[in-house]
Every structure is written in C-alpha cells, then in structure tokens.
Design a protein around this motif. Sequence first.
Motif, PDB file in Angstrom:
ATOM      1  N   THR A  78       0.861  -1.181   0.000  1.00 20.04           N
ATOM      2  CA  THR A  78       0.000   0.000   0.000  1.00 20.04           C
ATOM      3  C   THR A  78       0.891   1.222   0.000  1.00 20.04           C
ATOM      4  OG1 THR A  78      -0.072   0.069   2.410  1.00 20.04           O
ATOM      5  CG2 THR A  78      -1.836  -1.144   1.305  1.00 20.04           C
ATOM      6  N   ALA A  79       0.270   2.371  -0.073  1.00 18.12           N
ATOM      7  CA  ALA A  79       1.037   3.611  -0.021  1.00 18.12           C
ATOM      8  C   ALA A  79       1.639   3.760   1.367  1.00 18.12           C
ATOM      9  CB  ALA A  79       0.136   4.791  -0.338  1.00 18.12           C
ATOM     10  N   GLU A  80       2.819   4.322   1.411  1.00 16.53           N
ATOM     11  CA  GLU A  80       3.538   4.460   2.669  1.00 16.53           C
ATOM     12  C   GLU A  80       2.934   5.580   3.509  1.00 16.53           C
ATOM     13  OE1 GLU A  80       8.051   5.613   4.030  1.00 16.53           O
ATOM     14  OE2 GLU A  80       7.726   4.735   2.079  1.00 16.53           O
ATOM     15  N   ALA A  81       2.814   5.329   4.803  1.00 17.19           N
ATOM     16  CA  ALA A  81       2.267   6.338   5.698  1.00 17.19           C
ATOM     17  C   ALA A  81       3.280   7.456   5.888  1.00 17.19           C
ATOM     18  CB  ALA A  81       1.916   5.727   7.046  1.00 17.19           C
ATOM     19  N   ALA A  82       2.796   8.666   5.943  1.00 18.81           N
ATOM     20  CA  ALA A  82       3.666   9.820   6.127  1.00 18.81           C
ATOM     21  C   ALA A  82       3.896  10.054   7.603  1.00 18.81           C
ATOM     22  CB  ALA A  82       3.027  11.047   5.490  1.00 18.81           C
ATOM     23  N   GLY A  83       5.041  10.617   7.925  1.00 14.62           N
ATOM     24  CA  GLY A  83       5.334  10.950   9.316  1.00 14.62           C
ATOM     25  C   GLY A  83       4.547  12.176   9.736  1.00 14.62           C
ATOM     26  N   LEU A  84       3.771  12.034  10.784  1.00 17.59           N
ATOM     27  CA  LEU A  84       2.942  13.149  11.242  1.00 17.59           C
ATOM     28  C   LEU A  84       3.710  14.105  12.132  1.00 17.59           C
ATOM     29  CD1 LEU A  84      -0.459  11.410  12.006  1.00 17.59           C
ATOM     30  CD2 LEU A  84       0.132  12.822  10.066  1.00 17.59           C
ATOM     31  N   ASP A  85       4.953  13.769  12.465  1.00 19.27           N
ATOM     32  CA  ASP A  85       5.711  14.658  13.328  1.00 19.27           C
ATOM     33  C   ASP A  85       6.086  15.960  12.621  1.00 19.27           C
ATOM     34  OD1 ASP A  85       7.294  13.187  11.640  1.00 19.27           O
ATOM     35  OD2 ASP A  85       9.033  13.169  12.987  1.00 19.27           O
ATOM     36  N   ARG A  86       6.155  15.981  11.307  1.00 20.31           N
ATOM     37  CA  ARG A  86       6.496  17.180  10.550  1.00 20.31           C
ATOM     38  C   ARG A  86       5.296  17.701   9.759  1.00 20.31           C
ATOM     39  NH1 ARG A  86      12.320  17.256   8.344  1.00 20.31           N
ATOM     40  NH2 ARG A  86      11.846  19.411   8.746  1.00 20.31           N
ATOM     41  N   LEU A  87       4.115  17.271  10.120  1.00 17.68           N
ATOM     42  CA  LEU A  87       2.878  17.686   9.472  1.00 17.68           C
ATOM     43  C   LEU A  87       1.944  18.181  10.562  1.00 17.68           C
ATOM     44  CD1 LEU A  87       1.577  17.520   6.585  1.00 17.68           C
ATOM     45  CD2 LEU A  87       0.550  15.393   7.337  1.00 17.68           C
TER      46      LEU A  87
END
Length: 183
Positions: free
Chosen positions: A83-92
């Motif tokens: 699946t698509a890779e999860a993005a890091g929420l620490d910089r969002l």
Amino acid sequence: MNAGFGRIGMGSFVKSGEDLSRSGSAPRIWLKRALLGLLAVIIIGFTVWMLMPPSEGNVAQSEPVKLQLATVGPTPTAPEVPTAEAAGLDRLKISSQTWRRGGLGSKALVTFTVRNDNDYAVKDVEIVCAFTRRDGSHLTDRSRVLADSVSMKSRKTFARIPVGFVNVNADQAICSLVTARRA
C-alpha cells in the motif's frame, strides 16, 4: 307562498317541500375525521422514527475518544500488503483553524491550514474534529479524509470543509491530524 327555488340544482334528491336529510350529526362527523387524522399522524411519525439512524450526540461519554496513529506494515496476524507508505505526522501539522455552522446551523464547516515540513508531498490527509460545549464537556467527534495533496515544505489552506453534522450545543471545535500518505 313558495316559488320552489329551494329545489333548484337538487334534482331528484329533494322532493317537493322536503329538506335534505343528513346521515349523522356534525360533531360525530368531525370526531371521526379527527380520529382518522390522528391515526395517520401516529403511523407516519412511527415510520419516520424507525427509519432514522441512531444519533451519537445523545450518548453521554465519560471521556473523549483517544486516537492512535495508523501504522502500515506487517502485523502478527496479517502479512504486509503493498500500500502507499504512511507519512510521518511529526512534521505535518495544522497551523491555524476556525469553524462555523452551515446548512441551516446543523453542519460544521472547518477552515484550516495544513503545514508540511517533510521532504515529500503528502495526500489523503485525515482530520478529526472534537466538538465541545461551552463548559468544555465533550459532545462528538467528526472525521474527514481530504483527497488533495500538500506539496513538500509548503502549506495549504482548506476553506469551509464540511466535516459532518454537529450538535446544536457545540461551541468549540479542535481539529487534529490523524493520518496521511506519501504522494
């Protein structure tokens, strides 16, 4: 002296000199009509009540719902699925947010700015908005997935996004990011 005008237009229903007879008294007719109308209102009301979905705003909750970040990868019970890779929420993050009512006061329209400090673009940003009363007690949570993408090292403003129906007692909304995927 009777000119006979009382019988004009009655045809064979009224003979000479007779009055039109009634099948029942007026109060009895009105009572029957009122009971029939009341029965129709009860049946329609019950049908509408049975077809309505249960509302979340009427359920008392002792504490707000805790959200966890979604992870992508193998779990002990399921193998890894491409699946698509999860993005890091620490910089969002959400840098500013406001909300207002729309749709005759029953829908929440949220305006917020998502800031992406990652080295890659993100898409399918999911937000959750928690609505509270004036005294701070929790009412309900509403979530929404935004299909737009946010470019790397940039910010994007989403204006008047409908997140769902809210309780009439809602006074404050706090939105937070839940998940996002790499674009």
